[in-house]
Design a protein around this motif. Structure first.
Motif, short mmCIF file in Angstrom:
data_model
loop_
_atom_site.label_atom_id
_atom_site.label_comp_id
_atom_site.label_asym_id
_atom_site.label_seq_id
_atom_site.Cartn_x
_atom_site.Cartn_y
_atom_site.Cartn_z
N UNK A 13 -0.97 11.26 -8.33
CA UNK A 13 -0.95 9.82 -8.05
C UNK A 13 -0.49 9.56 -6.62
N UNK A 14 0.53 10.29 -6.15
CA UNK A 14 1.02 10.11 -4.78
C UNK A 14 -0.07 10.45 -3.77
N UNK A 15 -0.77 11.57 -3.99
CA UNK A 15 -1.84 11.96 -3.07
C UNK A 15 -3.00 10.97 -3.11
N UNK A 16 -3.34 10.50 -4.30
CA UNK A 16 -4.41 9.49 -4.42
C UNK A 16 -4.00 8.20 -3.70
N UNK A 17 -2.76 7.80 -3.80
CA UNK A 17 -2.32 6.57 -3.11
C UNK A 17 -2.43 6.72 -1.60
N UNK A 18 -2.03 7.89 -1.07
CA UNK A 18 -2.17 8.12 0.37
C UNK A 18 -3.64 8.03 0.78
N UNK A 19 -4.50 8.66 0.01
CA UNK A 19 -5.92 8.64 0.33
C UNK A 19 -6.52 7.26 0.15
N UNK A 20 -6.03 6.52 -0.83
CA UNK A 20 -6.51 5.16 -1.05
C UNK A 20 -6.20 4.27 0.15
N UNK A 21 -5.00 4.42 0.71
CA UNK A 21 -4.65 3.63 1.89
C UNK A 21 -5.60 3.96 3.06
N UNK A 22 -5.94 5.23 3.19
CA UNK A 22 -6.85 5.64 4.25
C UNK A 22 -8.24 5.05 4.03
N UNK A 23 -8.72 5.10 2.78
CA UNK A 23 -10.03 4.51 2.48
C UNK A 23 -10.02 3.01 2.75
N UNK A 24 -8.93 2.34 2.37
CA UNK A 24 -8.83 0.89 2.62
C UNK A 24 -8.88 0.60 4.11
N UNK A 25 -8.20 1.42 4.91
CA UNK A 25 -8.20 1.23 6.36
C UNK A 25 -9.60 1.44 6.95
N UNK A 26 -10.46 2.13 6.21
CA UNK A 26 -11.83 2.36 6.67
C UNK A 26 -12.82 1.42 6.02
N UNK A 27 -12.32 0.36 5.37
CA UNK A 27 -13.19 -0.67 4.83
C UNK A 27 -13.83 -0.37 3.49
N UNK A 28 -13.39 0.69 2.83
CA UNK A 28 -13.94 1.00 1.51
C UNK A 28 -13.29 0.05 0.51
N UNK A 29 -14.09 -0.66 -0.29
CA UNK A 29 -13.53 -1.60 -1.26
C UNK A 29 -12.56 -0.90 -2.23
N UNK A 30 -11.47 -1.58 -2.53
CA UNK A 30 -10.41 -1.01 -3.37
C UNK A 30 -10.94 -0.51 -4.72
N UNK A 31 -11.88 -1.22 -5.29
CA UNK A 31 -12.42 -0.83 -6.58
C UNK A 31 -13.17 0.50 -6.57
N UNK A 32 -13.48 1.01 -5.39
CA UNK A 32 -14.19 2.28 -5.27
C UNK A 32 -13.26 3.46 -5.02
#
Length: 195
Positions: free
Chosen positions: A112-131
């Motif tokens: 979960x911690x690693x996914x959260x870090x990666x999720x923040x990176x995806x968000x910063x690159x404009x990937x919609x949160x639901x993806x």
């Protein structure tokens, strides 16, 4: 001044990983880990509740030793995700006997911690949160599946032709990795992101 402990949680887990690397998970015992550290087996209970907790720590080490890809340039999250998956797969295959342990004992809090870090990176690159979770979970599962296949001697096939004994010809390690990279690339290219 306190006495420096003769063993640490990390040193015990790394000794356990060395045993798994050399002899496989079935060879792992508290007595063997203790012997590798020149301590008595009961002293391990100061650091671990049981063998399952040691196995969880072994899985954690394999995952964290895979390294990290630098944050991508804007708009290059697809390449970043492919590189992350490839690094993780390489780390797994440095410890082929430990791959099943990573699948079974990976601490969920770490995941979960690693996914959260990666999720923040995806968000910063404009990937919609639901993806985010879909992308991360799919890449994770493709990586684990590929590593399990390679670690158990079931690498990608060289071709559909059989050898003289009627067996399929496995691809080389380099070819197996190349095909894995192409598979993840095809996946991320095919992801239809909502506007």
């Amino acid at each position: 001044m306190g006495r420096k402990p003769s063993i640490t949680r990390d040193s015990a887990a790394r000794a356990a990983l060395a045993i798994v690397d050399e002899s496989g998970p079935a060879a792992l015992s508290l007595a063997r880990v203790a012997a590798a550290l020149n301590v008595r087996a009961p002293s391990l209970y100061n650091h671990f509740a049981d063998k399952a907790e040691i196995l969880g720590e072994v899985a954690r080490i394999v995952v964290l030793d895979s390294g990290r890809v630098p944050d991508p340039e804007p708009g290059r999250w697809r390449e970043w995700l492919v590189e992350e998956a490839t690094l993780f797969r390489r780390s797994l295959l440095r410890h082929p006997h430990a791959v099943p342990l990573v699948v079974e004992y990976l601490p969920q809090q770490l995941l979960v911690r690693l996914y959260r870090q990666s999720s923040r990176l995806l968000a910063a690159n404009g990937v919609p949160e639901g993806m985010h979770l879909f992308l991360l979970e799919a890449a994770h599962r493709m990586t684990l599946g590929s590593a399990i296949s390679a670690a158990t001697g079931r690498a990608a096939l060289e071709s559909l032709d059989l050898d003289d004994d009627g067996h399929p010809r496995p691809a080389s390690e380099a070819e197996d990795e190349r095909r894995f990279v192409e598979m993840v690339q095809a996946f991320v290219r095919g992801v239809d992101l909502p506007p």
